[in-house]
Scaffold this motif. Structure first.
Motif: not given
Lengths: 395, 248
Positions: B215-220, B40-44, B22-27
Motif C-alpha cells: 500500500d502506498q509504495g511499501e510492503i505492509v 489497492p491501485s497505485g500502491s506500487g 517504492l519505499k524501502n522495499i525489502n523482499l
C-alpha cells in the motif's frame, strides 16, 4: 410514414432480389435502393437541391467550352500557322507533336536519346516490380543497386574501371558511339524520375534515424535531431537547393566541386528527410507502450526491437502520410530549375521559350507534362491505398 | 528447505520525479516459490515487479536477480531478461505477426537458435497452454483468454526461471479468467518461480506460497495465504481484505 431512416445497411443482393419477386412482402429497408439514395442525397432538401443545381450549372457553363477548345476546334498537326490561326479558339496539340522530344528528354544529346529512354523504362519497370511483389530485403537491395547502377552508366556514360570496354565491347554491340554525357545535360522525364527515386531512397532511412533520435531519451540525439528537423523545415526548398549548389563548394577544399547533380540530390534528400522524420515520429508515437515493454521483456536489444516490432507497426500506420510526402518530393524536383538543371518542367520552359514559333502555346505544353505528372502521382496514391488494404488483412 | 534466493530487494527506493513510488522495499523470493502481490491501485505493485526485469529502474537500494546485481548495464539486463519472463495485463502480443511468429521471434533473434528449433519449441509451448491449433492465426483473431495464453507461451519459449505476471486476468471477460488461471496453476505445479500481481484472491489462496500486501509504495504485510486471509495483522490489510470480500 413518419421518420424514414435511410439505412441501406439492410440492403443485400438477396433482399433486392426478394423485392423484385415479392414487392408486397419486402421490408422497409429493402425498398431503399441505391438509386433512391442518390436521389435523396442530391435533392432531398431545398438546400441540397439548390446546391446540386448550382454545381450542374457550373459544369454546363464550363465543360462544353473546354471540350470545344480541347477537342473540337483543336489543331492536331504540327503546323505553327494553323495553330496561330486557332489561338483562343482551339488547343494547339501540334506543339506537343513537334516538341515532345525536347520536353521529355531535355538537353540530352539527340543521338543518345535511346539511353535516356531506356533508363526511364528500366526505372519504371523496377518501381513496378518492387511494388507488386513482396521480396526479402537482400533481394530488393541487389535488384535496386543493379538497376540504379545500370541507369547511372547509361545516362552518364561513365564506366569507371571498365573504361577499356567502351571501344572494344560496348560500341561494337550497340553499333553507335557511347560518349560520356555530363550531368548538367541530363533532363526531362528521366531526370525527374531518377532524382525523385534516389532522393526518396536516401531520405527514408535517414528519416527513420532522425525520428528514432528525436524520440530517444538520450538528450544528445534528441537535441541534434530536433535542430536538424526544425532547420530544414524552417526554410524553403529553393533556398536549400540554392545553398547546396552555390555555397556548398565554398566550404570544401579548394577546387573540389562535386557534380551539380550530387549537390542537388543531397539538398533535396536532407530536406525531405526532415519532413518524413516527423511523419515517422507520429507513427512511433501511435505505438502502444506495451509493445516496447513486451519486446524489452523478451530480451530484444534496441535495434532489434525497432526493426522487428516498432517500425513494422509504426510505418504501417503512417503509410498515407509517407506516400503523401513522396508525391510531394516527386513534384518538388521541378524546383531544380534554379540551379540550371532542367527536369520535366524546366525542359518544357527550355523547349518553348527559345522557339518564337511555338512560344505562345505554353498552356498545351503544361497540359502535357501535367498529364505525365498525374500518371505517376496517381499511381503512387493508388499504390498506397492498395498497400494499406493488403497490410490490413494481417493487422 | 533452504532454496536459493532468486530475487532479493534490499532497501529499494524509487521516485518518479517527486513521487515516492517504492519505499524501502525489502523482499526475498526463493526458487520455486509462488508469491502473490496484492493491494489497492497505485500502491506500487506493478512498479515493483517491473523492477525485477528492469522495465523500471530504481534510485537507491540493491536488487539481485538470479545472483546478478541489477544495474543499468545493458549486458546484465539482457541476461536477466532471458531468464525472467513477463506476462502483461494488455497481453502485448505483436499484431503484425502470427501467433507462431510471435513465439519464435525471441528464440531466433535473442537466443540465436535456428528457425526449425524455434518452431518446435514454440509448438511445444503452445501445446502446454492448450492452444496449438491457433498457431497460424493472428492475435486479433483470438479471444482475450486465448491471447493471454499465447502471451504466456511466448514468455515460456525462452525457458525462463522466473515468471512475472502483472494483473494477467484484469483485462479479461469473467468467463475467460478461469482458463488463464488454470494455465498459471499448471505452471506453478511444474515448479516455476512465480511473482504474480493479481486481484484474484481465489488463485492466491489456492496456489500462492506467500501473499504480500502493498500500500502506498511499501510492503505492509506478508504471510502465508492461510495466515494472511484469516489473520491479517495490520489495520490497513484488514481494511483492504474487508473491501475485497465486500466486492466479491
Amino acid at each position: 410514414m413518419g421518420d424514414v431512416n435511410l439505412n441501406t445497411s439492410g440492403v443485400t443482393p438477396s433482399s433486392l432480389g426478394n423485392a423484385l419477386i415479392n414487392p408486397q412482402k419486402t421490408s422497409l429497408k429493402a425498398q431503399f435502393s441505391f438509386k433512391s439514395l442518390w436521389i435523396s442525397s442530391l435533392f432531398g432538401s431545398p438546400l441540397k437541391a439548390l446546391s446540386t443545381f448550382l454545381v450542374i450549372a457550373i459544369f454546363i457553363w464550363l465543360l462544353p467550352p473546354l471540350f470545344n477548345w480541347a477537342f473540337v476546334h483543336a489543331v492536331f498537326s504540327a503546323d505553327p500557322q494553323a495553330c496561330q490561326e486557332a489561338r483562343g479558339i482551339g488547343a494547339c496539340w501540334g506543339v506537343i507533336r513537334e516538341k515532345y522530344s525536347m520536353i521529355l528528354w531535355g538537353r540530352y544529346p539527340y543521338a543518345d536519346h535511346w539511353r535516356a529512354q531506356l533508363s526511364t523504362v528500366l526505372l519504371s519497370l523496377l518501381l513496378l516490380k518492387s511494388t507488386l511483389r513482396q521480396e526479402g530485403l537482400r533481394r530488393i537491395f541487389i535488384e535496386w543497386s543493379t538497376v540504379l547502377g545500370l541507369i547511372y552508366i547509361l545516362m552518364s556514360g561513365h564506366l569507371g574501371p571498365f573504361e577499356f570496354l567502351r571501344a572494344t565491347v560496348i560500341v561494337p554491340i550497340i553499333g553507335k558511339p557511347f560518349p560520356v554525357v555530363p550531368s548538367d545535360l541530363w533532363g526531362g522525364l528521366p531526370l525527374t524520375l531518377i532524382l525523385s527515386v534516389v532522393c526518396i531512397v536516401i531520405a527514408s532511412p535517414l528519416a527513420v534515424l532522425l525520428a528514432l533520435g528525436r524520440t530517444s531519451s538520450m538528450p544528445l540525439f534528441n537535441v541534434v535531431c530536433k535542430i536538424y528537423i526544425e532547420l530544414f523545415r524552417g526554410v524553403p526548398l529553393i533556398s536549400v537547393l540554392f545553398m547546396a549548389s552555390y555555397m556548398f563548394p565554398l566550404l570544401l577544399p579548394n577546387g573540389y566541386s562535386p557534380d551539380v547533380l550530387i549537390r542537388v540530390v543531397l539538398g533535396i534528400s536532407l530536406f525531405a528527410a526532415a519532413y518524413l522524420a516527423e511523419i515517422v515520429r507520429a507513427g512511433l508515437q501511435a505505438l502502444p507502450k506495451g509493445q516496447l515493454d513486451a519486446a524489452n521483456s523478451l530480451g530484444l536489444g534496441y535495434w532489434q526491437a525497432q526493426y522487428l516490432v516498432v517500425l513494422p507497426q509504426a510505418l504501417r500506420v503512417v503509410i498515407p502520410g509517407l506516400v503523401n510526402s513522396f508525391i510531394g518530393i516527386f513534384k518538388d524536383t521541378s524546383l531544380i530549375t534554379i540551379v540550371s538543371l532542367y527536369e520535366l518542367t524546366g525542359s518544357l520552359t527550355l523547349a518553348l521559350n527559345g522557339d518564337p514559333l511555338w512560344r505562345a502555346f505554353k498552356l498545351e505544353g503544361y497540359f502535357f507534362i501535367t498529364f505525365i505528372y498525374f500518371i505517376f502521382c496517381f499511381s503512387m496514391s493508388r499504390y498506397s491505398l492498395w498497400l494499406e488494404r493488403r497490410l490490413n488483412h494481417s493487422l | 528447505m533452504q532454496a536459493k534466493t532468486v530475487i532479493e530487494f534490499e532497501r529499494v527506493n524509487k521516485w518518479y520525479k517527486d513521487f515516492h513510488a517504492l519505499k524501502n522495499i525489502n523482499l526475498s523470493i526463493h526458487a520455486g516459490e509462488r508469491v502473490v502481490i496484492c493491494g489497492p491501485s497505485g500502491s506500487g505493485k506493478s512498479t515493483l515487479i517491473r523492477c525485477i526485469n528492469s522495465l523500471e529502474t530504481f534510485q537507491s537500494g540493491r536488487l539481485k536477480v538470479l545472483g546478478q546485481n541489477l544495474v543499468d548495464d545493458s549486458r546484465t539486463v539482457q541476461f536477466i531478461r532471458q531468464s525472467v519472463g513477463m506476462v502483461f495485463q494488455q497481453f502485448n502480443l505483436f499484431p503484425h505477426l502470427s501467433v507462431l511468429e510471435n513465439l519464435t521471434l525471441a528464440p531466433i533473434w535473442v537466443e540465436k537458435v535456428s528457425k526449425a528449433q524455434a518452431t518446435t519449441r514454440a509448438l511445444e509451448q503452445l501445446e502446454r497452454v492448450h492452444i496449438a491449433d491457433q498457431a497460424a492465426k493472428y492475435p486479433q483473431q483470438l479471444s482475450g483468454g486465448q491471447q493471454q495464453r499465447v502471451a504466456i507461451a511466448r514468455s515460456l519459449c525462452l525457458r525462463p526461471q522466473i515468471m512475472l505476471f502483472d494483473e494477467p486476468t484484469s483485462a479479461l471477460d469473467p468467463e475467460m479468467v478461469g482458463e488463464v488461471l488454470g494455465v498459471m496453476s499448471d505452471l506453478a505445479n511444474q515448479g516455476m518461480t512465480m511473482v504474480c500481481v493479481t486481484h484474484e484472491m481465489g488463485f492466491a489462496k489456492a496456489v500462492a506460497d506467500r501473499v504480500v500486501f502493498m500500500d502506498q509504495g511499501e510492503i505492509v504485510e506478508e504471510n502465508t495465504p492461510h495466515e494472511f486471509f484469516n489473520n491479517p495483522q495490520i489495520l490497513r490489510t484488514q481494511a483492504f481484505l474487508a473491501q475485497v470480500i465486500k466486492s466479491n
